[in-house]
Write an enzyme that holds these catalytic residues in place. Structure first.
Site, PDB file in Angstrom:
ATOM      1  N   ASN A   1       0.834  -1.209   0.000  1.00 38.99           N
ATOM      2  CA  ASN A   1       0.000   0.000   0.000  1.00 38.99           C
ATOM      3  C   ASN A   1       0.865   1.255   0.000  1.00 38.99           C
ATOM      4  O   ASN A   1       0.595   2.226  -0.720  1.00 38.99           O
ATOM      5  CB  ASN A   1      -0.897   0.022   1.240  1.00 38.99           C
ATOM      6  CG  ASN A   1      -2.040  -0.967   1.159  1.00 38.99           C
ATOM      7  OD1 ASN A   1      -2.320  -1.536   0.104  1.00 38.99           O
ATOM      8  ND2 ASN A   1      -2.705  -1.185   2.281  1.00 38.99           N
TER       9      ASN A   1
ATOM     10  N   HIS B   1     -15.065  -3.956   0.218  1.00 42.30           N
ATOM     11  CA  HIS B   1     -15.032  -3.365  -1.122  1.00 42.30           C
ATOM     12  C   HIS B   1     -16.409  -2.987  -1.654  1.00 42.30           C
ATOM     13  O   HIS B   1     -16.518  -2.218  -2.607  1.00 42.30           O
ATOM     14  CB  HIS B   1     -14.355  -4.360  -2.081  1.00 42.30           C
ATOM     15  CG  HIS B   1     -13.928  -3.789  -3.382  1.00 42.30           C
ATOM     16  ND1 HIS B   1     -14.577  -4.068  -4.571  1.00 42.30           N
ATOM     17  CD2 HIS B   1     -12.910  -2.954  -3.696  1.00 42.30           C
ATOM     18  CE1 HIS B   1     -13.969  -3.438  -5.560  1.00 42.30           C
ATOM     19  NE2 HIS B   1     -12.965  -2.751  -5.061  1.00 42.30           N
TER      20      HIS B   1
ATOM     21  N   TYR C   1     -12.189 -10.051  -1.521  1.00 45.54           N
ATOM     22  CA  TYR C   1     -12.879  -8.765  -1.390  1.00 45.54           C
ATOM     23  C   TYR C   1     -14.352  -9.006  -1.093  1.00 45.54           C
ATOM     24  O   TYR C   1     -14.968  -9.918  -1.647  1.00 45.54           O
ATOM     25  CB  TYR C   1     -12.795  -7.960  -2.689  1.00 45.54           C
ATOM     26  CG  TYR C   1     -11.420  -7.497  -3.112  1.00 45.54           C
ATOM     27  CD1 TYR C   1     -10.265  -7.916  -2.458  1.00 45.54           C
ATOM     28  CD2 TYR C   1     -11.277  -6.637  -4.198  1.00 45.54           C
ATOM     29  CE1 TYR C   1      -9.017  -7.492  -2.866  1.00 45.54           C
ATOM     30  CE2 TYR C   1     -10.020  -6.202  -4.613  1.00 45.54           C
ATOM     31  CZ  TYR C   1      -8.902  -6.639  -3.949  1.00 45.54           C
ATOM     32  OH  TYR C   1      -7.657  -6.226  -4.354  1.00 45.54           O
TER      33      TYR C   1
ATOM     34  N   HIS D   1     -15.209   2.429 -14.927  1.00 43.58           N
ATOM     35  CA  HIS D   1     -15.057   1.690 -13.677  1.00 43.58           C
ATOM     36  C   HIS D   1     -16.299   0.881 -13.326  1.00 43.58           C
ATOM     37  O   HIS D   1     -16.257  -0.001 -12.471  1.00 43.58           O
ATOM     38  CB  HIS D   1     -14.734   2.680 -12.541  1.00 43.58           C
ATOM     39  CG  HIS D   1     -14.308   2.050 -11.269  1.00 43.58           C
ATOM     40  ND1 HIS D   1     -15.085   2.063 -10.123  1.00 43.58           N
ATOM     41  CD2 HIS D   1     -13.179   1.377 -10.928  1.00 43.58           C
ATOM     42  CE1 HIS D   1     -14.454   1.452  -9.146  1.00 43.58           C
ATOM     43  NE2 HIS D   1     -13.297   1.013  -9.598  1.00 43.58           N
TER      44      HIS D   1
ATOM     45  N   ARG E   1     -10.440  -4.929 -13.750  1.00 45.62           N
ATOM     46  CA  ARG E   1      -9.324  -5.747 -13.248  1.00 45.62           C
ATOM     47  C   ARG E   1      -9.754  -7.208 -13.314  1.00 45.62           C
ATOM     48  O   ARG E   1     -10.724  -7.597 -12.670  1.00 45.62           O
ATOM     49  CB  ARG E   1      -8.959  -5.378 -11.806  1.00 45.62           C
ATOM     50  CG  ARG E   1      -8.524  -3.939 -11.600  1.00 45.62           C
ATOM     51  CD  ARG E   1      -8.009  -3.728 -10.175  1.00 45.62           C
ATOM     52  NE  ARG E   1      -7.922  -2.331  -9.826  1.00 45.62           N
ATOM     53  CZ  ARG E   1      -6.895  -1.532 -10.113  1.00 45.62           C
ATOM     54  NH1 ARG E   1      -5.883  -2.024 -10.796  1.00 45.62           N
ATOM     55  NH2 ARG E   1      -6.879  -0.267  -9.734  1.00 45.62           N
TER      56      ARG E   1
END
Length: 710
Positions: free
Chosen positions: A50, A599, A475, A442, A382
């Site tokens: 991160n 998430h 997630y 997105h 992704r």
């Protein structure tokens, strides 16, 4: 309320400082003695990863702003220079705590029979083994690089680990007689292609490791024959990854490949260097890289802890990891023989990672081979390295379906992966769109057009998370399946907007960024204010990754001041400051950091008793509301709304992994470890749901009410 200046900088927390607080919460999981030992190493790795990304992008952007003279203040009233000073102090402190934790974990690990040792601690058999390993495997890929008048300081790759070697020659090599007696400097890059943690043959019931850089250092004399090594200092450079992409380039795919190369060569942002290392080497590096003391991090331990991410896979030590929680079958699809028939009956919901990602894969695979399916359209942001989703789309195209894949090449740090998938899909005959100029796509959307007896029907999967079966096990996300015509019309129009030239329609169900998403959210917040003014109760529950949009925060402050109760579940950055008298006293902000990465984005509005609940992949951030294509969609069926309310309430009741944001920007644990862990509760709920269905089926079978075909 009209007299309150809701734009006052006193009411906002700088988002960069808020990010540090988030990473400290991740670090707290590594420091938590109740977390299994190998999982604690994994959390340390996540903290390091991160921080790498944050430095490469956010800190680099601050340095660029300072370099250009940009001095505009953020919503917290801080200039880039002021943010940078506060930020680096916090990061230095966090790194120090990170390595203190690492040293403690090494002690605990040694008690379990796993140790990191120095070369001098090895016996002769082990040293001979490593001598052979160095000679046969390591040395062939090493390239010592001298630094002198004719060979300038090398352009070291981003995040590469190196050895800075200061040398002297009394004899002088034949090739360089003029170097006799001079102090010389060279760099040896630690090859990233080799395992960083080298396993050493040890005693029975013992595992020994040595760091690759330690091993290279031990044999450095073999690389500098005829020279005396004065000092060896380990260091690592982090470079700016926030470089510009020319989206107007004729060939965006080729431009993206060049962009990735430029990112590896961005200007230096951070120098991590071995604590107590050679001072002359440190000064040379700072001078050559144009870095100040604030940019230098002296590391008390091995530089770069990211390789410990896979430490949880250490064979034979499963008892030092989390108890496996395999995803349960999705209860909404239990005993449904055909996925299209199931969705046609009613909307369905799947909660990952507690429930399996299989229904998503099944829908795409079924569509690829169903002769009634005419077309498939999907956004991909992704995906995994060996994506079954991409394979299914390629198979669909091979089967004659019209396949459109909108692959976002600009998905940060997944660009290379997405380029490869884009090429594969194009070769398979899919129509591939690379995204839009100035915007990232997105939204997580899948649209399947199917010819049925009563006409064309559109089946959709709309989600908060990516089409990635691997991260779906890590997630927390929610996906909805529907074939309602009102949704189908909107999603079709959105795809037409993205792939062609089409004016935005009047949306029936969804709101879309950057067109009307922020406006929709603010209207929903304002509606709660009106409910309170009318004598009713207003209530907002919002779960997201980040909250930094000033316009949204201002609307929330107004709602709080009007008496609306607001519960926010914000995993990461939060610029809203709760607990301010007459401004945010009705706002509570919690953050959950646990076994899984929170998430999902879920937004609830009481709406005077007729509750509205929405799902989306959008956070309350300017980038989601202004610079990305996002879709907000309502969940309408009552049983699905009840499940989402159950998720929100369970999150709010967490007293184990939840931390509450204080007015000063710090976070405080909600309670103790004897309370409710929301993530474990969700897993138990998933087990209970599928267990009840199995029990009901068994009961029907026992009473003869089930018919089985031979």
């Amino acid at each position: 309320m009209d007299e309150i200046d809701f734009d006052s900088s006193d009411y906002y927390i700088s988002k960069q400082l808020g990010w540090v607080e988030f990473n400290k919460r991740v670090l707290a999981e590594a420091q938590d003695s109740t977390t299994p030992l190998l999982e604690r190493f994994k959390y340390l790795s996540i903290v390091a990863s991160n921080l790498d990304e944050f430095v490469m992008v956010r800190v680099a952007r601050l340095k660029e702003q300072m370099r250009s003279g940009y001095s505009q203040v953020d919503n917290a009233g801080l200039t880039p220079q002021q943010i940078f000073i506060k930020l680096t102090a916090k990061i230095h402190n966090m790194v120090e705590n990170q390595y203190q934790c690492f040293e403690k974990l090494l002690v605990e690990l040694a008690k379990e029979g796993v140790s990191f040792i120095n070369y001098q601690q090895l016996n002769q058999v082990q040293q001979r083994y490593l001598t052979d390993y160095f000679r046969d495997t390591i040395r062939p890929v090493l390239t010592p690089t001298a630094v002198d008048e004719s060979r300038p300081f090398p352009r070291l790759l981003n995040k590469s680990l190196n050895l800075g070697v200061r040398l002297k020659s009394d004899e002088g090599a034949d090739l360089f007689p003029n170097k006799r007696g001079q102090e010389l400097f060279a760099v040896v890059r630690v090859p990233a292609i080799l395992p960083r943690l080298v396993k050493v043959p040890g005693a029975q019931n013992e595992i020994l490791f040595i760091f690759l850089e330690e091993l290279i250092e031990e044999y450095l004399e073999q690389l500098f024959v005829g020279y005396e090594i004065e000092s060896v200092t380990k260091f690592r450079i982090t470079r700016n990854a926030d470089v510009n992409l020319d989206e107007d380039a004729r060939n965006l795919l080729a431009e993206m490949e060049e962009y990735l190369k430029r990112r590896k060569r961005g200007f230096p942002v951070r120098l991590e260097i071995q604590a107590g290392g050679d001072m002359k080497t440190k000064e040379l590096l700072m001078s050559s890289l144009n870095l100040s003391s604030q940019d230098v991090y002296e590391i008390e331990g091995p530089i770069d802890l990211t390789p410990f991410f896979d430490f949880v896979n250490l064979e034979g030590y499963q008892e030092l990891t989390f108890t496996p929680l395999p995803p349960q079958p999705a209860s909404d699809f239990y005993q449904e023989e055909n996925i299209f028939t199931a969705i046609k009956k009613r909307d369905r919901l799947v909660h990952h990672p507690y429930e399996s990602f299989d229904p998503v894969l099944e829908l795409i695979k079924e569509a690829a081979n169903d002769p009634q399916v005419l077309a498939i359209k999907q956004t991909l942001y992704r995906v995994s390295d060996n994506s079954p989703v991409v394979d299914a789309l390629a198979e669909a195209a091979d089967n004659g379906k019209q396949v459109t894949a909108l692959i976002e090449l600009k998905a940060r740090f997944d660009e290379k992966n997405n380029i490869e998938w884009a090429r594969k899909l194009e070769q398979a005959g899919c129509h591939v769109i690379y995204g839009l100029i100035g915007l990232k796509v997105h939204a997580k959307l899948l649209l399947i057009i199917r010819q049925e007896e009563d006409g064309i029907r559109r089946y959709m999967h709309l989600s908060t998370g990516n089409y990635n079966e691997e991260t779906a096990q890590l997630y927390t996300d929610v996906g909805m399946f529907t074939c309602k015509e009102s949704f189908g019309a909107d999603i079709s129009s959105l795809f037409n907007l993205l792939t062609g030239y089409s004016a935005p329609p009047q949306w029936k169900k969804i709101a879309v960024a950057p067109l009307n998403l922020r406006k929709t959210f603010i209207e929903l917040i304002d509606n709660e204010i009106e409910s309170v003014k009318a004598g009713g109760e207003g209530h907002i529950i919002a779960k997201m990754n980040s909250l930094v949009d000033q316009k949204i925060i201002k609307a929330l402050y107004k709602a709080s001041a009007a008496g609306v109760k607001i519960d926010l579940i914000v995993r990461g950055m939060c610029s809203l400051r709760p607990g301010i008298d007459k401004v945010s006293e009705n706002i509570r902000v919690t953050s959950i950091v646990g076994r899984y990465l929170e998430h999902s984005r879920i937004y609830y509005f009481a709406n005077a008793g007729a509750a509205k609940i929405f799902l989306t992949s959008a956070d309350w951030r300017p980038r989601n509301l202004e610079r990305r294509v996002e879709a907000l969609f309502p969940v309408e069926e009552e049983q699905l709304k009840e499940r989402l309310m159950e998720i929100l309430k369970t999150n709010l009741q967490d007293t184990v992994k939840a931390r509450e944001l204080q007015a000063d920007g710090s976070y405080k644990r909600v309670s103790d470890d004897n309370g409710d862990n929301s993530q474990l509760t969700f897993y138990k709920l998933a087990q209970l749901r599928i267990g009840r269905l199995i029990k009901q089926q068994t009961k029907r079978f026992a009473t003869g009410s089930l018919t089985f075909l031979n």
